[in-house]
Design a protein around this motif. Structure first.
Motif, short mmCIF file in Angstrom:
data_model
loop_
_atom_site.label_atom_id
_atom_site.label_comp_id
_atom_site.label_asym_id
_atom_site.label_seq_id
_atom_site.Cartn_x
_atom_site.Cartn_y
_atom_site.Cartn_z
N GLY A 181 0.80 -1.22 0.00
CA GLY A 181 0.00 0.00 0.00
C GLY A 181 0.82 1.26 0.00
O GLY A 181 0.27 2.36 -0.06
N ALA A 182 2.16 1.15 0.07
CA ALA A 182 3.01 2.33 0.05
C ALA A 182 2.96 2.98 -1.32
O ALA A 182 2.86 2.30 -2.36
CB ALA A 182 4.45 1.96 0.41
N ALA A 183 3.04 4.32 -1.34
CA ALA A 183 2.99 5.04 -2.61
C ALA A 183 4.34 5.06 -3.31
O ALA A 183 4.44 5.45 -4.47
CB ALA A 183 2.52 6.48 -2.37
N VAL A 184 5.39 4.62 -2.60
CA VAL A 184 6.74 4.62 -3.13
C VAL A 184 7.40 3.29 -2.77
O VAL A 184 7.24 2.79 -1.65
CB VAL A 184 7.58 5.79 -2.56
N GLY A 185 8.11 2.71 -3.71
CA GLY A 185 8.91 1.52 -3.42
C GLY A 185 10.36 1.91 -3.26
O GLY A 185 10.88 2.72 -4.05
N PRO A 195 38.44 -4.74 -1.95
CA PRO A 195 39.35 -4.38 -0.86
C PRO A 195 38.66 -4.25 0.49
O PRO A 195 39.34 -4.01 1.50
CB PRO A 195 39.91 -3.02 -1.31
N GLY A 196 37.32 -4.38 0.53
CA GLY A 196 36.62 -4.32 1.80
C GLY A 196 35.89 -3.03 2.09
O GLY A 196 35.34 -2.86 3.18
N TRP A 197 35.83 -2.09 1.14
CA TRP A 197 35.08 -0.85 1.35
C TRP A 197 33.59 -1.14 1.29
O TRP A 197 33.13 -1.94 0.47
CB TRP A 197 35.45 0.20 0.30
N ARG A 198 32.82 -0.46 2.15
CA ARG A 198 31.36 -0.59 2.14
C ARG A 198 30.75 0.50 1.27
O ARG A 198 31.14 1.67 1.38
CB ARG A 198 30.80 -0.47 3.56
N GLU A 199 29.82 0.10 0.41
CA GLU A 199 29.10 1.05 -0.43
C GLU A 199 27.61 0.73 -0.35
O GLU A 199 27.24 -0.45 -0.21
CB GLU A 199 29.60 1.01 -1.87
N GLU A 200 26.79 1.77 -0.43
CA GLU A 200 25.34 1.57 -0.28
C GLU A 200 24.60 2.10 -1.50
O GLU A 200 24.96 3.15 -2.04
CB GLU A 200 24.83 2.28 0.97
N VAL A 201 23.59 1.35 -1.91
CA VAL A 201 22.74 1.78 -3.01
C VAL A 201 21.34 2.02 -2.49
O VAL A 201 20.88 1.34 -1.57
CB VAL A 201 22.71 0.75 -4.16
N VAL A 202 20.68 3.01 -3.08
CA VAL A 202 19.28 3.30 -2.78
C VAL A 202 18.53 3.30 -4.10
O VAL A 202 18.90 4.03 -5.03
CB VAL A 202 19.11 4.66 -2.08
N ILE A 203 17.51 2.47 -4.20
CA ILE A 203 16.69 2.38 -5.41
C ILE A 203 15.28 2.84 -5.03
O ILE A 203 14.66 2.27 -4.13
CB ILE A 203 16.66 0.94 -5.96
N ARG A 204 14.79 3.85 -5.72
CA ARG A 204 13.48 4.45 -5.41
C ARG A 204 12.58 4.35 -6.63
O ARG A 204 12.95 4.83 -7.72
CB ARG A 204 13.68 5.91 -4.99
N ASP A 215 14.70 5.97 -9.72
CA ASP A 215 15.91 6.74 -9.42
C ASP A 215 16.83 5.88 -8.57
O ASP A 215 16.38 4.97 -7.86
CB ASP A 215 15.56 8.04 -8.67
N MET A 216 18.11 6.20 -8.62
CA MET A 216 19.08 5.37 -7.92
C MET A 216 20.22 6.23 -7.39
O MET A 216 20.62 7.21 -8.02
CB MET A 216 19.61 4.28 -8.86
N ARG A 217 20.71 5.82 -6.24
CA ARG A 217 21.85 6.49 -5.61
C ARG A 217 22.84 5.42 -5.17
O ARG A 217 22.44 4.35 -4.68
CB ARG A 217 21.40 7.31 -4.41
N SER A 218 24.13 5.69 -5.33
CA SER A 218 25.16 4.78 -4.87
C SER A 218 26.26 5.61 -4.22
O SER A 218 26.76 6.56 -4.83
CB SER A 218 25.73 3.95 -6.03
N ALA A 219 26.62 5.27 -2.98
CA ALA A 219 27.58 6.08 -2.22
C ALA A 219 28.56 5.19 -1.49
O ALA A 219 28.23 4.08 -1.06
CB ALA A 219 26.84 6.98 -1.23
N SER A 220 29.78 5.68 -1.34
CA SER A 220 30.82 4.98 -0.59
C SER A 220 30.78 5.43 0.86
O SER A 220 30.60 6.61 1.15
CB SER A 220 32.21 5.28 -1.19
N LEU A 221 30.95 4.48 1.77
CA LEU A 221 30.95 4.77 3.20
C LEU A 221 32.40 4.82 3.70
O LEU A 221 33.12 3.82 3.63
CB LEU A 221 30.16 3.71 3.96
N ASN A 222 32.81 5.97 4.21
CA ASN A 222 34.15 6.14 4.77
C ASN A 222 35.26 5.91 3.75
O ASN A 222 36.30 5.33 4.06
CB ASN A 222 34.37 5.21 5.97
N ALA A 223 35.05 6.34 2.52
CA ALA A 223 36.08 6.23 1.49
C ALA A 223 36.39 7.61 0.93
O ALA A 223 35.55 8.51 0.95
CB ALA A 223 35.63 5.29 0.38
#
Length: 274
Positions: A181-185, A195-204, A215-223
């Motif tokens: 029932g959410a208006a957004v997925g 090498p062990g770096w963490r990266e996060e993606v957001v898919i909307r 839409d999509m976002r991809s970001a590196s954590l602590n890099a």
């Protein structure tokens, strides 16, 4: 009379240095991937391992040159030291080439990042400020990082996107399913690079019963540099999603039509009062 041929000390040290460089590189990467080493310590360990590998190569070259002149023993040791050093330097050369090819950026998105926040984990709350690209730079380096619009319903598009996330093996941290029932997925997932770096993606995914936008976002954590991984990831994912939507619409021409309520049967209609 027995003639003793000595073993070159340069060759001995070349192999010793190369033998130390290999475990330094491997162990530091494993500890970083397993989160037994912080990113700051990993950078220090990687720098030390790279310096050791470079020193092994230099000492090996000197050893080979001296062996050619003196006729001493130690060709095998010198060559092993050279091989170990060059193998350890290959990742540094690879990432160095990527650093020259891609700008220093840590956060890529197809649109405004406000509606696509990251899910921070313990230890990532103190992230350094993200390094971003201007719209013109984005178009030049990653021309396919753009919002996708499809003649397909929100729920169906979300299912396809979720399937691609599963196929890529990304670790889902947050999921908002429009089927509830959410208006957004939305999907937040985390990736661990080699090498062990963490990266996060957001898919909307937004839209209605007949159309949707992704839409999509991809970001590196602590890099400090993503070496192009975030932009390449978005381009590859959206390209795969394009193919998935195209295949679905080709095989199911009516898939983009919203489901309409079935009309009541004649038996369900009450007869008018006499």
């Amino acid at each position: 009379m027995r003639i003793l041929i000595r073993t070159s000390k340069w060759a001995i040290w070349a192999r010793r240095l190369g033998s130390v460089a290999v475990p330094l590189v491997v162990i530091s990467v494993l500890l970083h991937r397993l989160r037994l080493m912080t990113s700051d310590l990993f950078l220090v360990a990687a720098a030390v391992a790279g310096a050791m590998a470079l020193l092994a190569v230099l000492v090996s070259m000197v050893a080979l040159a001296r062996l050619w002149q003196t006729g001493d023993r130690g060709w095998g040791k010198a060559l092993w030291g050279l091989a170990f050093g060059l193998i350890c330097l290959l990742p540094y050369a690879w990432y160095g080439a990527l650093a020259l090819r891609y700008p220093a950026v840590t956060d890529i998105a197809t649109t405004d990042r406000g509606p696509m926040p990251l899910v921070f984990e313990p230890g990532t709350a103190a992230m350094p400020p993200p390094k971003l690209l201007s719209r013109s730079e984005m178009a030049l380096v990653f021309p396919n990082v753009e919002t996708r619009t499809y003649p397909l319903g929100l729920a169906q598009t979300f299912v396809l996107a979720h399937r691609l996330v599963d196929e890529n093996g990304w670790d889902i941290k947050l999921e908002r399913d429009p089927a509830t029932g959410a208006a957004v997925g939305q999907i937040n997932a985390q990736i661990v690079t080699l090498p062990g770096w963490r990266e996060e993606v957001v898919i909307r995914v937004t839209g209605d019963l007949a159309n949707s936008a992704v839409d999509m976002r991809s970001a590196s954590l602590n890099a400090l540099h993503d070496f192009g991984s975030n932009g390449q990831r978005i381009e590859a994912f959206l390209s795969a999603l394009d193919d998935a939507v195209t295949t679905l619409l080709r095989d199911n021409p009516n898939a983009n039509r919203p489901v309409e309520a079935e009309p009541e049967s004649a038996t369900d209609v009450e007869a008018p009062a006499e």
